[in-house]
Scaffold this active site. Structure first.
Site, PDB file in Angstrom:
ATOM      1  N   ALA A  72       0.833  -1.199   0.000  1.00 37.21           N
ATOM      2  CA  ALA A  72       0.000   0.000   0.000  1.00 37.21           C
ATOM      3  C   ALA A  72       0.868   1.249   0.000  1.00 37.21           C
ATOM      4  O   ALA A  72       1.977   1.265   0.541  1.00 37.21           O
ATOM      5  CB  ALA A  72      -0.912   0.000   1.220  1.00 37.21           C
ATOM      6  N   GLU A 109       3.138  -7.206   7.156  1.00 34.89           N
ATOM      7  CA  GLU A 109       2.214  -6.293   7.833  1.00 34.89           C
ATOM      8  C   GLU A 109       2.383  -6.266   9.350  1.00 34.89           C
ATOM      9  O   GLU A 109       2.159  -5.224   9.975  1.00 34.89           O
ATOM     10  CB  GLU A 109       0.769  -6.662   7.476  1.00 34.89           C
ATOM     11  N   GLY A 113       0.819  -5.905   0.385  1.00 35.88           N
ATOM     12  CA  GLY A 113      -0.222  -5.963  -0.634  1.00 35.88           C
ATOM     13  C   GLY A 113       0.294  -6.350  -2.004  1.00 35.88           C
ATOM     14  O   GLY A 113      -0.447  -6.896  -2.822  1.00 35.88           O
ATOM     15  N   GLU A 124       0.240  -9.968  -1.967  1.00 36.65           N
ATOM     16  CA  GLU A 124      -1.151 -10.411  -1.982  1.00 36.65           C
ATOM     17  C   GLU A 124      -1.714 -10.380  -3.403  1.00 36.65           C
ATOM     18  O   GLU A 124      -2.503 -11.248  -3.783  1.00 36.65           O
ATOM     19  CB  GLU A 124      -1.987  -9.547  -1.044  1.00 36.65           C
TER      20      GLU A 124
END
Length: 333
Positions: A135, A203, A180, A183
């Site tokens: 992010a 994270e 992310g 992901e």
């Protein structure tokens, strides 16, 4: 055949398998044929994508073709026609996931998901040394607390949309894929990495947890215990380590240009192009749905998917080509 079709329809209504098991939906989506309109297209020359190839060309969608675009969509041509490449291009932010990138990727996915000419989607970075740093925390810091939840939801929905694309998807990890970014790669069917790539769900280092599917997809790929270990520790692996635990399917030595994994991914995608496109898509659906249920239900899902290939023109073409000892010419019908 009629019994199978009736079964697939009734099974669909009770199990929520989605539109891909409805015959008319299959025809509607696979028969789309014409790509979504774009502002303009231009052809550009690219390098040699795999050993033995001379060259290939690609068309970039006008809506995402500019040199400063955060996402550039390329429809490859010639020997690689049928492959679409999503190129993330945010060098100033290490390809971090921003509001604009989420919007552009969502739009690109919607434009291709019902295009029968698209056989494989390759997700890569156009920034050397980085796939995606996760992010965009600088942008996140400027958000009002009320904006954070909706933005995270949009990012999660984007990754789910990527995972639900009906055609095969390949993530190319020529550089770091963190948080992310990993992901996104986990949502793809296949991951190809360079030895120098770095990847991890980091994270917990920021006192949060993976929030875009990482806690669910990683255990399904590498196993529960090992996934817990990696998430709890926030450990970062290189390409060789990732291959050893099954996080990536292929690992290659990085080259001077920094795009070795991309070339390997194109070579792999090229193997999918000659196969029956409806069959490949339904095989993906059967696997994705079946892996989440017990064996008996999974076999029923497979039966329902198999019923959908029976009436296709491609199936008849495959039989004729086999009988006539020639290569089949599949049209996705």
């Amino acid at each position: 055949m009629a019994a199978l079709t009736m079964f697939s329809r009734s099974y669909l209504s009770t199990q929520g398998l989605g539109v891909w098991l409805i015959p008319c939906s299959v025809v509607r989506c696979f028969g789309a044929g014409i790509r979504s309109a774009v502002l303009s297209r231009h052809a550009v020359k690219a390098g040699v994508p795999f050993p033995g190839a001379k060259s290939f060309s690609e068309s970039a969608s006008g809506s995402a073709a500019g040199p400063g675009a955060e996402l550039r969509v390329h429809h490859l041509e010639a020997e690689l026609a049928g492959i679409v490449v999503f190129g993330i291009n945010r060098p100033q932010s290490k390809n971090a996931i921003s509001k604009n990138l989420v919007e552009m990727m969502s739009k690109a996915i919607k434009e291709i998901k019902c295009d029968k000419n698209v056989r494989t989607v390759v997700l890569r970075s156009e920034v050397p040394g980085i796939f995606c740093a996760g992010a965009d925390l600088k942008e996140r810091a400027k958000m009002h607390p009320s904006e954070v939840g909706p933005f995270v939801s949009k990012g999660r929905n984007l990754i789910n949309e990527l995972g639900n694309l009906p055609m095969p998807t390949i993530a190319v990890l020529d550089g770091a894929a963190l948080g992310g970014g990993l992901e996104m790669a986990l949502a793809c069917d296949i991951r190809v990495a360079a030895t120098s790539a770095k990847m991890g769900l980091v994270e917990t280092k920021l006192a949060i947890i993976p929030g875009a599917g990482g806690t669910q997809r990683l255990p399904r790929i590498i196993g529960v215990s090992l996934a817990k270990e990696l998430i709890f520790s926030g450990r970062v692996l290189d390409g060789t380590e990732a291959k050893a635990i099954g996080l990536v399917s292929h690992v290659v030595e990085q080259n001077e240009a920094g795009d070795a994994a991309y070339h390997r991914a194109l070579s792999l995608a090229r193997e999918f192009i000659p196969q029956g496109p409806i069959a490949v898509r339904l095989a993906k659906l059967a696997i994705n749905r079946g892996i989440e249920v017990d064996l008996k239900t999974g076999l029923a899902i497979e039966e329902a998917c198999y019923a959908q290939v029976i009436p296709t023109k491609d199936r008849i073409e495959g039989l004729n080509a086999f009988r006539e000892k020639r290569l089949p010419r599949y049209t996705g019908e």
